[in-house]
Scaffold this motif. Structure first.
Motif, PDB file in Angstrom:
ATOM      1  N   GLY A  79       0.811  -1.205   0.000  1.00  0.00           N
ATOM      2  CA  GLY A  79       0.000   0.000   0.000  1.00  0.00           C
ATOM      3  C   GLY A  79       0.849   1.262   0.000  1.00  0.00           C
ATOM      4  O   GLY A  79       0.553   2.218  -0.722  1.00  0.00           O
ATOM      5  N   GLN A  83       0.310   3.328  -3.325  1.00  0.00           N
ATOM      6  CA  GLN A  83      -0.586   4.443  -3.042  1.00  0.00           C
ATOM      7  C   GLN A  83       0.203   5.690  -2.612  1.00  0.00           C
ATOM      8  O   GLN A  83       0.276   6.671  -3.344  1.00  0.00           O
ATOM      9  CB  GLN A  83      -1.602   4.054  -1.957  1.00  0.00           C
ATOM     10  CG  GLN A  83      -2.420   2.816  -2.278  1.00  0.00           C
ATOM     11  CD  GLN A  83      -3.257   2.977  -3.545  1.00  0.00           C
ATOM     12  OE1 GLN A  83      -3.683   4.071  -3.886  1.00  0.00           O
ATOM     13  NE2 GLN A  83      -3.492   1.881  -4.234  1.00  0.00           N
ATOM     14  N   GLN A 177       3.301  -6.700  -4.811  1.00  0.00           N
ATOM     15  CA  GLN A 177       1.912  -7.140  -4.692  1.00  0.00           C
ATOM     16  C   GLN A 177       1.728  -8.517  -5.318  1.00  0.00           C
ATOM     17  O   GLN A 177       1.047  -9.381  -4.770  1.00  0.00           O
ATOM     18  CB  GLN A 177       0.995  -6.125  -5.374  1.00  0.00           C
ATOM     19  CG  GLN A 177      -0.492  -6.456  -5.291  1.00  0.00           C
ATOM     20  CD  GLN A 177      -1.091  -6.149  -3.936  1.00  0.00           C
ATOM     21  OE1 GLN A 177      -0.607  -5.277  -3.224  1.00  0.00           O
ATOM     22  NE2 GLN A 177      -2.156  -6.837  -3.589  1.00  0.00           N
ATOM     23  N   GLY A 190      -7.437  -3.790   1.613  1.00  0.00           N
ATOM     24  CA  GLY A 190      -7.559  -2.382   1.262  1.00  0.00           C
ATOM     25  C   GLY A 190      -7.590  -1.479   2.479  1.00  0.00           C
ATOM     26  O   GLY A 190      -7.052  -0.367   2.463  1.00  0.00           O
ATOM     27  N   GLN A 193      -3.978  -1.134   3.563  1.00  0.00           N
ATOM     28  CA  GLN A 193      -3.163  -0.356   2.640  1.00  0.00           C
ATOM     29  C   GLN A 193      -3.536   1.122   2.641  1.00  0.00           C
ATOM     30  O   GLN A 193      -2.661   1.998   2.660  1.00  0.00           O
ATOM     31  CB  GLN A 193      -3.276  -0.944   1.235  1.00  0.00           C
ATOM     32  CG  GLN A 193      -2.655  -2.328   1.115  1.00  0.00           C
ATOM     33  CD  GLN A 193      -2.532  -2.805  -0.310  1.00  0.00           C
ATOM     34  OE1 GLN A 193      -3.232  -2.335  -1.195  1.00  0.00           O
ATOM     35  NE2 GLN A 193      -1.647  -3.751  -0.535  1.00  0.00           N
ATOM     36  N   TYR A 194      -4.824   1.401   2.622  1.00  0.00           N
ATOM     37  CA  TYR A 194      -5.233   2.805   2.629  1.00  0.00           C
ATOM     38  C   TYR A 194      -5.009   3.439   3.999  1.00  0.00           C
ATOM     39  O   TYR A 194      -4.736   4.640   4.091  1.00  0.00           O
ATOM     40  CB  TYR A 194      -6.695   2.928   2.199  1.00  0.00           C
ATOM     41  CG  TYR A 194      -6.909   2.655   0.737  1.00  0.00           C
ATOM     42  CD1 TYR A 194      -6.123   3.276  -0.217  1.00  0.00           C
ATOM     43  CD2 TYR A 194      -7.886   1.766   0.303  1.00  0.00           C
ATOM     44  CE1 TYR A 194      -6.301   3.017  -1.566  1.00  0.00           C
ATOM     45  CE2 TYR A 194      -8.073   1.500  -1.038  1.00  0.00           C
ATOM     46  CZ  TYR A 194      -7.276   2.128  -1.973  1.00  0.00           C
ATOM     47  OH  TYR A 194      -7.450   1.875  -3.308  1.00  0.00           O
ATOM     48  N   SER A 197      -1.332   4.314   4.229  1.00  0.00           N
ATOM     49  CA  SER A 197      -1.061   5.391   3.273  1.00  0.00           C
ATOM     50  C   SER A 197      -1.605   6.718   3.784  1.00  0.00           C
ATOM     51  O   SER A 197      -0.968   7.772   3.613  1.00  0.00           O
ATOM     52  CB  SER A 197      -1.673   5.058   1.908  1.00  0.00           C
ATOM     53  OG  SER A 197      -1.073   3.908   1.348  1.00  0.00           O
TER      54      SER A 197
END
Length: 297
Positions: A79, A83, A177, A190, A193-194, A197
């Motif tokens: 991430g 990102q 990844q 997600g 990762q978000y 980030s």
């Protein structure tokens, strides 16, 4: 395992084209939103909202969560690379005054760099036809940029370093990844990762920006679009494609985004397309076709 239905097969076949279209709209969202907010603040807010949205989805749908700390760390690193590193580098370079076309051209080297590293890191075999397609795609991207960039801007050491950082992070992030996050659930993964980030970009915003936000309808629309269509839709498609295909072939799809973005900018903002840009679009289409042909054994 039951056979795929016709609808599922049709969707799988359409996924690459859908990904290219959705990914290309990121330029439009940035163009709408950045006049009202600074880059790192914009991205941190986007990542935070995306993380919260996926958290709700993961909890409501009973998504499995990664249990091993090492797997969580690997997901988080992917991430940060895909990102925070990639988007942060691109937005910072543009904010430094670098022409968007130059930034896109630097990041456009990604498919070739991915192919060069996919062999030693993933054991993927890249045939002569694939190499020819990747090289042709780089030429096509250069022609698209040359045919639509109006000039201006400035190249600073900081902006150039940020663009190169974006290139390196999205390249290595794609390979990471593919190699280490194959079993990641897109919902719970997600969130991780978000979330990381958002923290990283938030720290950059706190250290380098005023963090002032001038709310407007354009900013609200851009933020909603980038969260739902890009961070959820396009990134989900990207990770699915990486999981199903070879990293070098998936990366070749990025060659199409400058051409599709140019078409969208022409339709929405009346940005002119010359013959050079149109020739570049044809080259990139041919390049992706070559890069995705089966490797002869």
């Amino acid at each position: 395992m039951s056979a795929a239905t016709p609808a599922e097969r049709a969707f799988a076949a359409a996924m690459p084209a859908l990904f290219v279209v959705l990914w290309s709209t990121g330029f439009l969202g940035a163009k709408l939103g950045l006049p009202y907010i600074e880059p790192f603040t914009f991205l941190a807010l986007r990542m935070l909202i995306a993380a919260l949205l996926l958290l709700v989805v993961a909890l409501l749908t009973g998504a499995p969560w990664p249990r091993q700390p090492v797997f969580v760390a690997r997901i988080a690193l992917a991430g940060l690379l895909n990102q925070a590193g990639y988007l942060g580098g691109v937005f910072y370079a543009v904010g430094e005054g670098m022409p968007a076309g130059i930034v896109a051209l630097i990041v456009g080297v990604q498919p070739l760099l991915t192919a060069a590293l996919a062999g030693p890191l993933l054991g993927e075999r890249i045939g002569r036809t694939q190499w020819a397609g990747l090289a042709l795609g780089l030429l096509g991207v250069a022609l698209v940029i040359a045919g639509r960039e109006s000039g201006g801007g400035r190249i600073t050491p900081a902006g150039l370093a940020a663009a190169l950082a974006a290139l390196l992070t999205i390249t290595y992030g794609t390979l990471w990844q593919k190699r280490h996050c194959a079993g990641m659930d897109l919902r719970s993964g997600g969130v991780v990762q978000y979330g990381v980030s958002a923290l990283a970009l938030g720290a950059l915003a706190w250290l380098t920006e005023t963090r002032l936000i001038h709310w407007s309808g354009e900013l609200a629309f851009a933020l909603g679009w980038l969260v739902l269509v890009l961070s959820v839709g396009a990134v989900g498609l990207l990770y699915t494609l990486i999981r199903r295909g070879e990293a070098a072939r998936v990366a070749s799809l990025f060659y199409l985004t400058p051409a599709v973005t140019a078409l969208m900018a022409w339709a929405l903002f009346d940005e002119r397309l010359g013959g050079v840009a149109l020739a570049g679009m044809l080259l990139t289409a041919a390049a992706v076709w070559l890069a995705n042909r089966p490797v002869r054994r």
